[in-house]
Design an enzyme around this catalytic site. Structure first.
Site, mmCIF file in Angstrom:
data_model
loop_
_atom_site.group_PDB
_atom_site.id
_atom_site.type_symbol
_atom_site.label_atom_id
_atom_site.label_comp_id
_atom_site.label_asym_id
_atom_site.label_seq_id
_atom_site.Cartn_x
_atom_site.Cartn_y
_atom_site.Cartn_z
ATOM 1 N N ASN A 15 0.870 -1.182 0.000
ATOM 2 C CA ASN A 15 0.000 0.000 0.000
ATOM 3 C C ASN A 15 0.901 1.223 0.000
ATOM 4 O O ASN A 15 1.406 1.630 1.045
ATOM 5 C CB ASN A 15 -0.917 -0.032 1.227
ATOM 6 C CG ASN A 15 -1.848 1.166 1.294
ATOM 7 O OD1 ASN A 15 -1.791 2.069 0.466
ATOM 8 N ND2 ASN A 15 -2.704 1.185 2.298
ATOM 9 N N ARG A 94 -2.670 -2.147 -3.336
ATOM 10 C CA ARG A 94 -3.809 -1.268 -3.138
ATOM 11 C C ARG A 94 -3.623 -0.076 -4.066
ATOM 12 O O ARG A 94 -2.633 0.649 -3.990
ATOM 13 C CB ARG A 94 -3.883 -0.774 -1.691
ATOM 14 C CG ARG A 94 -5.077 0.150 -1.467
ATOM 15 C CD ARG A 94 -4.913 0.999 -0.227
ATOM 16 N NE ARG A 94 -6.036 1.911 -0.067
ATOM 17 C CZ ARG A 94 -5.998 3.043 0.614
ATOM 18 N NH1 ARG A 94 -4.879 3.415 1.202
ATOM 19 N NH2 ARG A 94 -7.056 3.803 0.721
ATOM 20 N N HIS A 183 -12.333 4.038 -0.051
ATOM 21 C CA HIS A 183 -12.482 3.073 1.058
ATOM 22 C C HIS A 183 -13.347 1.878 0.658
ATOM 23 O O HIS A 183 -13.898 1.192 1.516
ATOM 24 C CB HIS A 183 -13.121 3.744 2.293
ATOM 25 C CG HIS A 183 -12.275 4.782 2.947
ATOM 26 N ND1 HIS A 183 -12.806 5.925 3.508
ATOM 27 C CD2 HIS A 183 -10.932 4.872 3.119
ATOM 28 C CE1 HIS A 183 -11.834 6.666 4.007
ATOM 29 N NE2 HIS A 183 -10.685 6.045 3.781
ATOM 30 N N ARG A 244 -8.937 17.050 6.693
ATOM 31 C CA ARG A 244 -9.699 17.450 5.512
ATOM 32 C C ARG A 244 -11.027 18.088 5.924
ATOM 33 O O ARG A 244 -11.678 17.639 6.856
ATOM 34 C CB ARG A 244 -9.964 16.259 4.592
ATOM 35 C CG ARG A 244 -8.720 15.601 4.054
ATOM 36 C CD ARG A 244 -9.055 14.375 3.239
ATOM 37 N NE ARG A 244 -7.922 13.465 3.179
ATOM 38 C CZ ARG A 244 -8.017 12.152 2.973
ATOM 39 N NH1 ARG A 244 -9.211 11.598 2.825
ATOM 40 N NH2 ARG A 244 -6.940 11.401 2.939
ATOM 41 N N GLU A 389 -8.533 -4.534 5.276
ATOM 42 C CA GLU A 389 -8.383 -4.313 3.843
ATOM 43 C C GLU A 389 -7.270 -5.171 3.258
ATOM 44 O O GLU A 389 -7.360 -5.628 2.111
ATOM 45 C CB GLU A 389 -8.092 -2.834 3.590
ATOM 46 C CG GLU A 389 -9.219 -1.904 4.014
ATOM 47 C CD GLU A 389 -8.830 -0.445 3.979
ATOM 48 O OE1 GLU A 389 -8.990 0.179 2.919
ATOM 49 O OE2 GLU A 389 -8.360 0.068 5.009
#
Length: 404
Positions: A15, A94, A183, A244, A389
């Site tokens: 990832n 990923r 996601h 964010r 994940e």
């Protein structure tokens, strides 16, 4: 007759972030991690690799300014030193943005690379890092199948009604401007696991999944398929996150440029790096730090948590429109799995859905425990489901290799 255990299917999962590389070797049969770690501060003065193997934690300091390629080379040496390469069947990557090119995980070839490259313009920080990770892994593991698993793929079942912006249509047809969502791997995994926990078929399950970490998103899942999600063209849209802003009035751009002389880069930095929980609390983007300050009476910390929960509750409520019927609200991700405070606030605000928090179950469902945290008489269940994940990536890679 004695039963034989399935043959190990070890997949190296990579990832790649803009300045980091998360990695693990996972047995796709059961999700067991053989080795896992993180290379961080890549390209900076003091990059390093931290990893865990056989219960022991080790740190490797890299030379100043070394980046992804050098980190992967070090990782390859580490894997070979521990003889972990002998059972590897694939490398799973990923990939954050697959655009409309990819609706499922794929074996990487030149055509796939071209598609990822095109989509990288929509998420430049993530996309270019993903491509760098792929090219480095291909060079280091020659002959080993490489598989791309996309964050956006799960959301490709959304309809135009859900994914289009109310902009001139040609911006979509000519430039791919639309809502993609992210996601997806996490939302897919926790939905599948929640269906198993509640002992109901995923094809007949309606869930709202809240992945809450430094990045946050909500997904409306109808009969096991994503029908709407809060992130959009980029991971900036939607909920309040660690740094964010989430949703804002687009008119802010004109105000910042004409009245405050902000550049486009300054606005991007403001919205992605200086806003969210950090911006409101003026303390940290770490939810634990903010919760501790809120308990101590810090007004801005209290405000940050209240705003976070309000926006999250409002988004969950909105997804009753596409779903109509709801079986469970799922909490996952670092905040979703560990913050009993935020979970209880959100569930309380959603009382009109006939959902009530069980305080003791909520407190117990932290630090990887999970489970149902709603009272037995709740019409809608509240579930904490730890995400994984990496296992999804390993499993997809193993399944693709089987077909070769």
């Amino acid at each position: 007759m004695p039963t034989t255990s399935p043959k190990a299917q070890h997949v190296l999962v990579l990832n790649c972030g803009s300045s980091s590389l998360k990695f693990a070797i996972i047995d796709a049969n059961d999700g067991h991690e053989i080795i896992s770690g993180l290379a961080e501060r890549l390209g900076a003065k003091a990059p390093s690799i931290k990893y865990k193997f056989n219960g022991a934690k080790t740190v490797i300091d890299l030379a100043p300014n070394q980046a992804h390629a050098e980190a992967i080379n070090t990782l390859v040496s580490l894997i070979k030193d521990h003889k972990l390469d002998e059972q590897l069947i694939a490398v799973g990557h990923r990939v954050v943005h697959g655009g409309e090119h990819f609706t499922q995980s794929v074996l990487i070839d030149e055509k796939v690379i071209a598609g990822i490259t095109q989509s990288a313009t929509l998420a430049p920080l993530h996309g270019h890092a993903n491509l760098l990770g792929i090219s480095s892994a291909q060079a280091s593991f020659k002959g080993l199948p490489q598989v791309a698993v996309f964050d956006t793929a799960f959301h490709q079942t959304m309809s135009e009604v859900a994914f289009l912006y109310a902009l001139p249509y040609k911006l979509y047809t000519e430039f791919g401007v639309r809502r993609y969502g992210f996601h997806g791997t996490s939302h897919f995994y926790v939905a599948e696991q929640t269906a198993k926990l509640l002992e109901q078929p995923i094809e007949q399950s309606n869930f709202i999944s809240a992945h809450l970490g430094n990045g946050c998103s909500v997904c409306a899942i109808k009969n096991g398929k994503s029908v709407d999600t809060s992130m959009g063209l980029t991971p900036l849209e939607g909920l309040i996150m660690g740094t964010r802003s989430g949703d804002i009035d687009p008119g802010l751009f004109n105000f910042l440029t004409t009245q405050l002389d902000y550049t486009a880069q300054q606005i991007d930095n403001l919205l992605n790096q200086k806003s969210g929980l950090l911006g409101i609390s003026e303390l940290s983007n770490d939810c634990r730090t903010i919760e501790e300050a809120a308990i101590a009476g810090n007004k801005k910390a209290i405000l940050a948590i209240d705003m976070f929960c309000y926006r999250l509750s409002k988004q969950i409520a909105a997804y009753m429109v596409p779903l109509q019927r709801l079986d469970a609200v799922i909490f996952t991700g670092g905040i979703g799995e560990n913050s009993d405070i935020i979970r209880e606030k959100v569930i309380t605000q959603l009382a009109f859905l006939s959902i009530k928090c069980n305080p003791q179950a909520n407190l117990n469902a932290r630090f990887g425990q999970g489970g149902v945290i709603s009272c037995k008489n709740s019409h809608v269940k509240a579930v904490v489901m730890p995400t994984n994940e990496e296992w999804v990536i390993a499993l997809d890679a193993a399944n693709i290799v089987k077909e070769l």
